[in-house]
Enzyme design. Structure first.
Site, PDB file in Angstrom:
ATOM      1  N   HIS A 175       0.855  -1.199   0.000  1.00  0.00           N
ATOM      2  CA  HIS A 175       0.000   0.000   0.000  1.00  0.00           C
ATOM      3  C   HIS A 175       0.886   1.243   0.000  1.00  0.00           C
ATOM      4  O   HIS A 175       1.296   1.739   1.042  1.00  0.00           O
ATOM      5  CB  HIS A 175      -0.904  -0.014   1.242  1.00  0.00           C
ATOM      6  N   HIS A 201       1.316   4.963  -2.183  1.00  0.00           N
ATOM      7  CA  HIS A 201       0.810   5.905  -3.177  1.00  0.00           C
ATOM      8  C   HIS A 201       1.960   6.672  -3.824  1.00  0.00           C
ATOM      9  O   HIS A 201       2.806   7.255  -3.126  1.00  0.00           O
ATOM     10  CB  HIS A 201      -0.156   6.889  -2.535  1.00  0.00           C
ATOM     11  N   ASP A 235       1.880   9.532  -5.608  1.00  0.00           N
ATOM     12  CA  ASP A 235       1.871  10.982  -5.412  1.00  0.00           C
ATOM     13  C   ASP A 235       2.244  11.387  -3.994  1.00  0.00           C
ATOM     14  O   ASP A 235       2.734  12.498  -3.777  1.00  0.00           O
ATOM     15  CB  ASP A 235       0.518  11.593  -5.814  1.00  0.00           C
ATOM     16  N   GLY A 284      -9.117   7.945  -2.021  1.00  0.00           N
ATOM     17  CA  GLY A 284      -9.670   9.274  -1.855  1.00  0.00           C
ATOM     18  C   GLY A 284     -10.407   9.391  -0.534  1.00  0.00           C
ATOM     19  O   GLY A 284     -10.262   8.552   0.364  1.00  0.00           O
ATOM     20  N   HIS A 286      -9.914   0.810  -0.304  1.00  0.00           N
ATOM     21  CA  HIS A 286      -9.759   1.602   0.916  1.00  0.00           C
ATOM     22  C   HIS A 286     -11.086   1.556   1.682  1.00  0.00           C
ATOM     23  O   HIS A 286     -12.127   1.952   1.162  1.00  0.00           O
ATOM     24  CB  HIS A 286      -9.466   3.062   0.575  1.00  0.00           C
ATOM     25  N   GLU A 332     -10.849   3.328   7.106  1.00  0.00           N
ATOM     26  CA  GLU A 332      -9.685   4.130   7.537  1.00  0.00           C
ATOM     27  C   GLU A 332     -10.194   5.362   8.273  1.00  0.00           C
ATOM     28  O   GLU A 332     -10.023   5.506   9.471  1.00  0.00           O
ATOM     29  CB  GLU A 332      -8.831   4.554   6.347  1.00  0.00           C
ATOM     30  N   ASP A 358       1.868   3.610   3.080  1.00  0.00           N
ATOM     31  CA  ASP A 358       0.843   4.510   2.567  1.00  0.00           C
ATOM     32  C   ASP A 358       1.459   5.638   1.729  1.00  0.00           C
ATOM     33  O   ASP A 358       1.327   5.655   0.518  1.00  0.00           O
ATOM     34  CB  ASP A 358       0.005   5.090   3.710  1.00  0.00           C
TER      35      ASP A 358
END
Length: 327
Positions: free
Chosen positions: A9, A11, A13, A171, A198, A201, A276
């Site tokens: 997991h 990301h 960006d 998102g 997701h 969370e 993450d």
């Protein structure tokens, strides 16, 4: 302690190499030429956001410089280089193709750019990489960007293989009724695309149940399943892998010890440990393991979490065998 680690997991960006990102931001004129590196760096860590939803606006900063083919490719390459230096043997990097079409790229071209970065990096670094394409929560509910998200599903099917390995839904989790996303995952299931979601969370733990009902293979985060015994029991009974991201979910008003990961481990949930966002969470996978050891999590438990990650990875069985040998 075994240094070989797996991150499922992660990301793109939220994990840019900052010196590269600053240089690129200047080059693309998304920041003023008199913006210093220090000012740019701290723009990622603003504390002025009043809500978690507002906090997601931080991702607009790195996304703004990831709008061209060569930049997406280079960002992916530099991230993989960093992961290899940190001793990872496998990582699944995720990004949302629909977020990278503001300068003329199609979703397919955006994915191909990231794939290009992976191909270049694998020639140099000893690490296996998979790419997960993210659907996005946007607008009031799932209907707002259903067409864009369905396009992501279809592009993923077209490019699915050794590099593009699956789908995700990312998102702000609390936008509208969670199960409105079901048609997207029904289509993905029909097309035999592996997917994680997701859930649980920042939203209620029931979203974990919803994601399981939508036939997710894994759950992104999932920690709020502890809000209700029946949701936790479902996670344990199904042994659905949880992509737990410790530092990313530690808030200002509590510490690492308050994170429910030890409760999940004690209940025999299938936990994996992930970062993450390397930059936004200001962490790396070794730090995650160090923090857990400081909480009393044993090396044996950490090793089992890594084995869980290999089991749950969206790569081929052949790649998994290679990873087990490295482990």
């Amino acid at each position: 302690m075994n240094s070989a680690k797996v991150d499922l997991h992660l990301h793109l960006d939220g994990s840019l190499y900052m010196p590269w990102a600053y240089k690129k931001a200047l080059e693309r004129k998304v920041i003023s030429e008199d913006c210093t590196f220090e000012e740019y760096y701290w723009s990622y860590f603003s504390t002025e956001y009043k809500t978690r939803e507002e906090g997601f606006k931080r991702f607009e900063i790195p996304i703004s410089i990831l709008q061209h083919y060569e930049d997406l490719s280079d960002a992916t390459y530099t991230l993989i280089e960093l992961l290899a230096k940190q001793g990872l043997i496998y990582a699944e990097i995720r990004f949302a193709p629909s977020q990278h079409c503001k300068a003329g790229l199609t979703q397919k071209e955006a994915v191909e750019a990231v794939m290009d970065g992976v191909k270049r990096a694998k020639k140099v670094f000893d690490i296996e990489i998979g790419i997960i394409n993210c659907l996005m929560h946007k607008g009031e509910n799932a209907l707002f960007n259903m067409d864009d998200n369905m396009e992501t599903v279809m592009v993923t099917k077209e490019l699915l293989g050794d590099i593009v390995v699956g789908l995700d839904l990312a998102g702000y989790e609390n936008n509208g009724e969670f199960t409105l996303y079901e048609p997207l995952f029904k289509k993905a299931h029909e097309l035999n695309i592996p997917y994680t979601i997701h859930a649980g969370e920042m939203g209620e733990g029931k979203h974990v149940h919803d994601a399981i009902m939508m036939k997710a293979s894994r759950i992104g985060h999932g920690v709020n399943c502890v809000q209700d015994e029946k949701w936790l029991k479902e996670v344990v009974d199904t042994q659905i892998p949880l992509e737990v991201c410790l530092s990313s979910n530690v808030k200002k008003d509590h510490n690492y010890a308050a994170h429910p990961i030890r409760q999940l481990l004690a209940a025999n949930a299938k936990v994996t440990i992930n970062t993450d966002n390397l930059i936004f969470a200001q962490t790396n996978l070794q730090n995650e393991h160090n923090q857990l050891m400081a909480l009393g999590v044993s090396e044996e438990q950490l090793l089992q979490c890594t084995k869980n990650a290999i089991d749950a990875a969206f790569c081929s069985q052949e790649v998994k065998e290679k990873l087990y040998k490295k482990l």
